[in-house]
Motif scaffolding. Structure first.
Motif, PDB file in Angstrom:
ATOM      1  N   ALA A 164       0.840  -1.202   0.000  1.00  0.00           N
ATOM      2  CA  ALA A 164       0.000   0.000   0.000  1.00  0.00           C
ATOM      3  C   ALA A 164       0.875   1.252   0.000  1.00  0.00           C
ATOM      4  O   ALA A 164       0.619   2.202  -0.743  1.00  0.00           O
ATOM      5  CB  ALA A 164      -0.922  -0.006   1.216  1.00  0.00           C
ATOM      6  N   LEU A 220       2.410   1.826  -3.370  1.00  0.00           N
ATOM      7  CA  LEU A 220       1.443   2.245  -4.404  1.00  0.00           C
ATOM      8  C   LEU A 220       0.774   3.569  -4.079  1.00  0.00           C
ATOM      9  O   LEU A 220       0.097   4.154  -4.922  1.00  0.00           O
ATOM     10  CB  LEU A 220       0.359   1.166  -4.564  1.00  0.00           C
ATOM     11  CG  LEU A 220       0.807  -0.167  -5.175  1.00  0.00           C
ATOM     12  CD1 LEU A 220      -0.315  -1.197  -5.082  1.00  0.00           C
ATOM     13  CD2 LEU A 220       1.233   0.027  -6.620  1.00  0.00           C
ATOM     14  N   GLY A 221       0.928   4.006  -2.834  1.00  0.00           N
ATOM     15  CA  GLY A 221       0.278   5.261  -2.445  1.00  0.00           C
ATOM     16  C   GLY A 221      -1.222   5.116  -2.258  1.00  0.00           C
ATOM     17  O   GLY A 221      -1.993   6.028  -2.568  1.00  0.00           O
ATOM     18  N   VAL A 222      -1.639   3.936  -1.786  1.00  0.00           N
ATOM     19  CA  VAL A 222      -3.057   3.706  -1.492  1.00  0.00           C
ATOM     20  C   VAL A 222      -3.175   3.183  -0.065  1.00  0.00           C
ATOM     21  O   VAL A 222      -2.170   2.951   0.608  1.00  0.00           O
ATOM     22  CB  VAL A 222      -3.693   2.699  -2.481  1.00  0.00           C
ATOM     23  CG1 VAL A 222      -3.635   3.223  -3.898  1.00  0.00           C
ATOM     24  CG2 VAL A 222      -3.015   1.334  -2.393  1.00  0.00           C
ATOM     25  N   THR A 230      -7.392  -0.852   0.390  1.00  0.00           N
ATOM     26  CA  THR A 230      -7.471  -0.953  -1.069  1.00  0.00           C
ATOM     27  C   THR A 230      -6.688  -2.168  -1.556  1.00  0.00           C
ATOM     28  O   THR A 230      -7.165  -2.930  -2.410  1.00  0.00           O
ATOM     29  CB  THR A 230      -6.936   0.338  -1.711  1.00  0.00           C
ATOM     30  OG1 THR A 230      -7.750   1.425  -1.300  1.00  0.00           O
ATOM     31  CG2 THR A 230      -6.936   0.246  -3.223  1.00  0.00           C
ATOM     32  N   ASP A 267     -11.872  -3.652  -8.530  1.00  0.00           N
ATOM     33  CA  ASP A 267     -11.021  -3.557  -9.719  1.00  0.00           C
ATOM     34  C   ASP A 267     -10.371  -2.186  -9.749  1.00  0.00           C
ATOM     35  O   ASP A 267     -11.049  -1.169  -9.606  1.00  0.00           O
ATOM     36  CB  ASP A 267     -11.864  -3.745 -10.990  1.00  0.00           C
ATOM     37  CG  ASP A 267     -12.484  -5.140 -11.046  1.00  0.00           C
ATOM     38  OD1 ASP A 267     -11.883  -6.064 -10.469  1.00  0.00           O
ATOM     39  OD2 ASP A 267     -13.560  -5.285 -11.658  1.00  0.00           O
ATOM     40  N   PRO A 268      -9.056  -2.139  -9.960  1.00  0.00           N
ATOM     41  CA  PRO A 268      -8.372  -0.842  -9.893  1.00  0.00           C
ATOM     42  C   PRO A 268      -8.691   0.031 -11.106  1.00  0.00           C
ATOM     43  O   PRO A 268      -9.081  -0.466 -12.163  1.00  0.00           O
ATOM     44  CB  PRO A 268      -6.890  -1.230  -9.893  1.00  0.00           C
ATOM     45  CG  PRO A 268      -6.856  -2.500 -10.660  1.00  0.00           C
ATOM     46  CD  PRO A 268      -8.133  -3.220 -10.313  1.00  0.00           C
ATOM     47  N   SER A 269      -8.505   1.322 -10.913  1.00  0.00           N
ATOM     48  CA  SER A 269      -8.575   2.228 -12.054  1.00  0.00           C
ATOM     49  C   SER A 269      -7.394   1.934 -12.970  1.00  0.00           C
ATOM     50  O   SER A 269      -6.415   1.283 -12.566  1.00  0.00           O
ATOM     51  CB  SER A 269      -8.516   3.674 -11.566  1.00  0.00           C
ATOM     52  OG  SER A 269      -7.220   3.923 -11.027  1.00  0.00           O
ATOM     53  N   LEU A 299      -4.046   3.196 -11.552  1.00  0.00           N
ATOM     54  CA  LEU A 299      -3.528   2.350 -10.464  1.00  0.00           C
ATOM     55  C   LEU A 299      -3.022   1.025 -11.023  1.00  0.00           C
ATOM     56  O   LEU A 299      -1.985   0.509 -10.584  1.00  0.00           O
ATOM     57  CB  LEU A 299      -4.611   2.109  -9.406  1.00  0.00           C
ATOM     58  CG  LEU A 299      -4.207   1.204  -8.232  1.00  0.00           C
ATOM     59  CD1 LEU A 299      -2.951   1.728  -7.520  1.00  0.00           C
ATOM     60  CD2 LEU A 299      -5.353   1.083  -7.226  1.00  0.00           C
ATOM     61  N   ARG A 303       0.337   1.644 -12.261  1.00  0.00           N
ATOM     62  CA  ARG A 303       1.304   1.778 -11.167  1.00  0.00           C
ATOM     63  C   ARG A 303       1.691   0.410 -10.614  1.00  0.00           C
ATOM     64  O   ARG A 303       2.856   0.153 -10.317  1.00  0.00           O
ATOM     65  CB  ARG A 303       0.720   2.653 -10.045  1.00  0.00           C
ATOM     66  CG  ARG A 303       0.558   4.109 -10.409  1.00  0.00           C
ATOM     67  CD  ARG A 303       0.833   5.038  -9.236  1.00  0.00           C
ATOM     68  NE  ARG A 303      -0.011   4.785  -8.081  1.00  0.00           N
ATOM     69  CZ  ARG A 303      -1.236   5.297  -7.892  1.00  0.00           C
ATOM     70  NH1 ARG A 303      -1.763   6.085  -8.815  1.00  0.00           N
ATOM     71  NH2 ARG A 303      -1.915   5.046  -6.806  1.00  0.00           N
ATOM     72  N   ARG A 313       3.947  -1.327 -13.141  1.00  0.00           N
ATOM     73  CA  ARG A 313       5.282  -0.721 -13.136  1.00  0.00           C
ATOM     74  C   ARG A 313       6.063  -1.162 -11.900  1.00  0.00           C
ATOM     75  O   ARG A 313       7.249  -1.461 -11.986  1.00  0.00           O
ATOM     76  CB  ARG A 313       5.138   0.803 -13.172  1.00  0.00           C
ATOM     77  CG  ARG A 313       6.445   1.525 -13.399  1.00  0.00           C
ATOM     78  CD  ARG A 313       6.230   3.006 -13.517  1.00  0.00           C
ATOM     79  NE  ARG A 313       5.418   3.352 -14.686  1.00  0.00           N
ATOM     80  CZ  ARG A 313       4.912   4.556 -14.904  1.00  0.00           C
ATOM     81  NH1 ARG A 313       5.119   5.521 -14.036  1.00  0.00           N
ATOM     82  NH2 ARG A 313       4.205   4.808 -15.985  1.00  0.00           N
ATOM     83  N   LEU A 314       5.369  -1.219 -10.773  1.00  0.00           N
ATOM     84  CA  LEU A 314       6.036  -1.608  -9.526  1.00  0.00           C
ATOM     85  C   LEU A 314       6.577  -3.031  -9.625  1.00  0.00           C
ATOM     86  O   LEU A 314       7.693  -3.312  -9.196  1.00  0.00           O
ATOM     87  CB  LEU A 314       5.046  -1.490  -8.357  1.00  0.00           C
ATOM     88  CG  LEU A 314       5.556  -1.918  -6.981  1.00  0.00           C
ATOM     89  CD1 LEU A 314       6.701  -1.018  -6.530  1.00  0.00           C
ATOM     90  CD2 LEU A 314       4.428  -1.865  -5.956  1.00  0.00           C
TER      91      LEU A 314
END
Lengths: 139, 64
Positions: free
Chosen positions: B20, B23-25, B29, B39-41, B44, B47, B50-51
């Motif tokens: 979290a 991912l900045g959430v 989440t 389901d993520p946007s 997101l 992101r 990429r991570l």
């Protein structure tokens, strides 16, 4: 580990916003009580009561601005969704409930007596229920 | 949608809170994503991809 993700977000604002809302609501309800008592006692004057009415409602406007900022900037997408689903639930349920209440009242059927504070609290309560239901759905 | 987020996270020894933070959430989440409750946007999902240095379709797939 390679990472280009966004920086972490924490949400202590939610708790302080909740406290602010409780205090602001208490101020508004307390102001209403003072105005009622003042009306019986004949003090303060009508203008003073109007001033008291405005001043005790102001914290709720401040809370509304902070709430909007929190929703738009600080909550992540799931938390935004939970809050918005809660607000949508409140609106969707409140309208038919209000219509039912008005129709029953008009028909002369017994209906619970609702004061102005009840009318303020009911949508807030419905929104809280909606958020709790949405939060449970996603957990 | 189903996903392999929990497996990817487990490979790296990260907790849900660790992921979290990266991912900045919120942790809620991440939990909802892993359980397929949410389901993520698209931003997101990018992101996340990429991570973990994977393509989005390697992480997320439609339920058939």
């Amino acid at each position: 580990m390679h990472s280009e993700a966004a920086p972490a977000k924490h949400h202590p604002q939610g708790a302080s916003l909740y406290r602010l809302y409780v205090l602001a609501l208490a101020a508004a309800v307390g102001g209403n009580l003072l105005i009622r008592l003042g009306d019986r006692a004949g003090w303060p004057s009508q203008a003073g009561q109007a001033l008291l009415a405005v001043l005790t409602a102001l914290p709720l406007f401040a809370a509304a601005v902070l709430f909007w900022r929190l929703l738009r900037r600080d909550l992540d997408e799931l938390l935004q969704r939970i809050v918005l689903e809660g607000l949508a639930f409140a609106l969707v349920i409140w309208v038919p409930l209000a219509a039912l209440y008005i129709n029953l009242h008009t028909a002369g059927v017994w209906t619970p007596r609702l004061d102005a504070p009840d009318l303020v609290m009911a949508p807030a309560l419905l929104a809280a229920i909606g958020m709790a239901v949405a939060s449970r759905r996603y957990s | 949608m189903k996903n392999v987020l929990a497996a990817l996270r487990g490979e790296r020894g990260w907790s849900q809170g660790d992921l979290a933070d990266r991912l900045g959430v919120s942790r809620q989440t991440v939990n909802a994503l892993e359980r397929g409750k949410y389901d993520p946007s698209l931003p997101l999902a990018f992101r996340i991809a990429r991570l973990f240095q994977r393509r989005i379709e390697e992480i997320f797939a439609l339920d058939e």
